[in-house]
Motif scaffolding. Structure first.
Motif, PDB file in Angstrom:
ATOM      1  N   ALA A  16       0.792  -1.227   0.000  1.00  0.00           N
ATOM      2  CA  ALA A  16       0.000   0.000   0.000  1.00  0.00           C
ATOM      3  C   ALA A  16       0.825   1.278   0.000  1.00  0.00           C
ATOM      4  N   PHE A  17       2.087   1.215   0.425  1.00  0.00           N
ATOM      5  CA  PHE A  17       2.843   2.451   0.564  1.00  0.00           C
ATOM      6  C   PHE A  17       4.340   2.172   0.602  1.00  0.00           C
ATOM      7  N   ALA A  18       5.093   3.254   0.484  1.00  0.00           N
ATOM      8  CA  ALA A  18       6.544   3.191   0.680  1.00  0.00           C
ATOM      9  C   ALA A  18       6.990   4.512   1.288  1.00  0.00           C
ATOM     10  N   VAL A  19       7.893   4.427   2.252  1.00  0.00           N
ATOM     11  CA  VAL A  19       8.489   5.616   2.865  1.00  0.00           C
ATOM     12  C   VAL A  19       9.964   5.649   2.479  1.00  0.00           C
TER      13      VAL A  19
ATOM     14  N   ILE B 175      17.230  13.485   7.876  1.00  0.00           N
ATOM     15  CA  ILE B 175      17.229  14.848   7.339  1.00  0.00           C
ATOM     16  C   ILE B 175      16.148  15.084   6.284  1.00  0.00           C
ATOM     17  N   ALA B 176      15.478  14.020   5.814  1.00  0.00           N
ATOM     18  CA  ALA B 176      14.442  14.196   4.790  1.00  0.00           C
ATOM     19  C   ALA B 176      13.612  12.922   4.682  1.00  0.00           C
ATOM     20  N   GLY B 177      12.388  13.074   4.181  1.00  0.00           N
ATOM     21  CA  GLY B 177      11.518  11.915   3.986  1.00  0.00           C
ATOM     22  C   GLY B 177      10.494  12.166   2.898  1.00  0.00           C
ATOM     23  N   MET B 178       9.993  11.098   2.322  1.00  0.00           N
ATOM     24  CA  MET B 178       8.937  11.142   1.313  1.00  0.00           C
ATOM     25  C   MET B 178       7.996   9.964   1.534  1.00  0.00           C
ATOM     26  N   LEU B 179       6.719  10.172   1.228  1.00  0.00           N
ATOM     27  CA  LEU B 179       5.722   9.114   1.359  1.00  0.00           C
ATOM     28  C   LEU B 179       5.012   8.921   0.035  1.00  0.00           C
ATOM     29  N   PHE B 180       4.904   7.669  -0.386  1.00  0.00           N
ATOM     30  CA  PHE B 180       4.215   7.308  -1.619  1.00  0.00           C
ATOM     31  C   PHE B 180       3.099   6.320  -1.292  1.00  0.00           C
TER      32      PHE B 180
ATOM     33  N   VAL C 134       0.390   1.963 -10.140  1.00  0.00           N
ATOM     34  CA  VAL C 134       0.767   3.368 -10.005  1.00  0.00           C
ATOM     35  C   VAL C 134       1.128   3.667  -8.558  1.00  0.00           C
ATOM     36  N   ALA C 135       2.103   4.537  -8.371  1.00  0.00           N
ATOM     37  CA  ALA C 135       2.402   5.098  -7.055  1.00  0.00           C
ATOM     38  C   ALA C 135       2.172   6.603  -7.131  1.00  0.00           C
ATOM     39  N   SER C 136       1.567   7.166  -6.100  1.00  0.00           N
ATOM     40  CA  SER C 136       1.322   8.606  -6.034  1.00  0.00           C
ATOM     41  C   SER C 136       2.129   9.214  -4.894  1.00  0.00           C
TER      42      SER C 136
ATOM     43  N   LEU D  48       9.179  -3.020  -7.738  1.00  0.00           N
ATOM     44  CA  LEU D  48       7.881  -3.601  -7.376  1.00  0.00           C
ATOM     45  C   LEU D  48       7.013  -3.882  -8.597  1.00  0.00           C
ATOM     46  N   GLY D  49       7.484  -3.468  -9.769  1.00  0.00           N
ATOM     47  CA  GLY D  49       6.713  -3.684 -10.995  1.00  0.00           C
ATOM     48  C   GLY D  49       5.745  -2.559 -11.314  1.00  0.00           C
ATOM     49  N   LEU D  50       5.863  -1.435 -10.624  1.00  0.00           N
ATOM     50  CA  LEU D  50       4.965  -0.315 -10.907  1.00  0.00           C
ATOM     51  C   LEU D  50       5.369   0.354 -12.219  1.00  0.00           C
ATOM     52  N   GLU D  51       4.385   0.982 -12.865  1.00  0.00           N
ATOM     53  CA  GLU D  51       4.608   1.498 -14.213  1.00  0.00           C
ATOM     54  C   GLU D  51       4.529   3.018 -14.313  1.00  0.00           C
TER      55      GLU D  51
END
Length: 308
Positions: A215-218, A228-233, A239-241, A271-274
């Motif tokens: 469901a997600f990746a950090v 010092i930094a982070g992102m959430l998908f 698809v990943a948003s 992960l095979g996302l396009e």
């Protein structure tokens, strides 16, 4: 043509949504997360001659006690063979059969640009809001091709960050790291006085998955013992948003977000996302973030807008 509301097959919804690279707002888990937060959601499947041709997920609110506003954001999701005439018919059937009280106000925000819309499709509808802009990155490209597509300055910052042996980048479906990053999001919302989906939405979205790792990746960057930094998908189908990001002063100086996004691209491809949907672009109000997203070399697209 038949429109079915209510109890719908989740697996079939997710399969169709994934095949058509549907937007986050039309994913099954998005609806489940909002339902868990007490938001009213209605879903429709549209069939033509026993073939599924469209999905539409509406988020519903009551205004002034008598208006039922139902928003189909970045939808419906269409089968690629559906004609403009058929789309027009689907819009009409959805408006007519939408199971909300009168007076109902159904709003559609197609997941396509103005140039991609056939006038026949939206005949009889009026645009009431300008379109959302985003950047779509094609993850089916090879890593060398993706790197070659980067803006020159973006690539230089990436190479500088990657050559810094003190920066360590990680990308993983860590619930602990997700909660930490959402805490940073709350802090920056308060500091900068902006709003968005409640942070509880993310936990509800992840909880709606049979396996939270899907469901997600950090992504997060460390220097020594400091993050010092982070992102959430958020992941939906193929698809990943991009959902949010944070960096402290050191992270910004070291271009940690460039390194994190590149590490995330590698992870998501694995992960095979396009497709990676990098989210809202607004060069007027958010010029720095917008330049960062545009610098990835993805396809910038401004959606057609919202129609009633």
């Amino acid at each position: 043509m038949e429109v079915k509301w209510g109890s719908l097959p989740q697996a079939q919804w997710e399969e169709f949504h994934s095949a058509q690279h549907g937007a986050l707002q039309q994913s099954w888990r998005y609806g489940e997360a909002l339902l868990a937060l007490g938001v009213r959601v209605h879903r429709a499947m549209v069939w033509q001659d026993d073939r599924l041709v469209a999905l539409a997920q509406f988020v519903c609110k009551r205004w002034l006690g008598y208006l039922s506003v139902a928003s189909c954001s970045r939808g419906p999701v269409w089968h690629p063979d559906v004609t403009a005439q058929q789309r027009s018919a689907v819009y009409k059937r959805l408006r007519q059969s939408l199971p909300v009280p009168w007076l109902k106000v159904p709003l559609f925000s197609p997941d396509r640009s103005q140039a991609q819309l056939d006038p026949i499709e939206i005949q009889g509808m009026s645009r009431v809001m300008t379109g959302y802009a985003t950047v779509l990155l094609d993850l089916t490209q090879t890593l060398p091709a993706l790197k070659a597509g980067l803006d020159g300055k973006w690539r230089n910052r990436l190479n500088k960050a990657l050559s810094n042996d003190h920066i360590r980048c990680h990308v993983q479906p860590s619930l602990k790291r997700c909660d930490w990053l959402l805490g940073k999001e709350l802090d920056q919302r308060e500091a900068k006085k902006f709003h968005g989906l409640p942070t509880q939405f993310v936990q509800a979205y992840i909880a709606a998955a049979a396996d939270h790792r899907q469901a997600f990746a950090v992504a997060y960057a460390e220097v020594g013992k400091n993050t010092i930094a982070g992102m959430l998908f958020l992941i939906h189908g193929r698809v990943a948003s991009y959902h949010m990001g944070w960096a402290d002063e050191q992270g910004r100086q070291l271009s940690a977000h460039n390194a994190l996004l590149w590490a995330s691209v590698i992870h998501l491809k694995g992960l095979g996302l396009e497709v990676l949907d990098l989210g809202g672009v607004n060069t007027h109000d958010l010029p720095g973030i917008s330049r960062f997203k545009l610098g990835t070399g993805g396809q910038a697209i401004t959606l057609a807008g919202t129609y009633f």
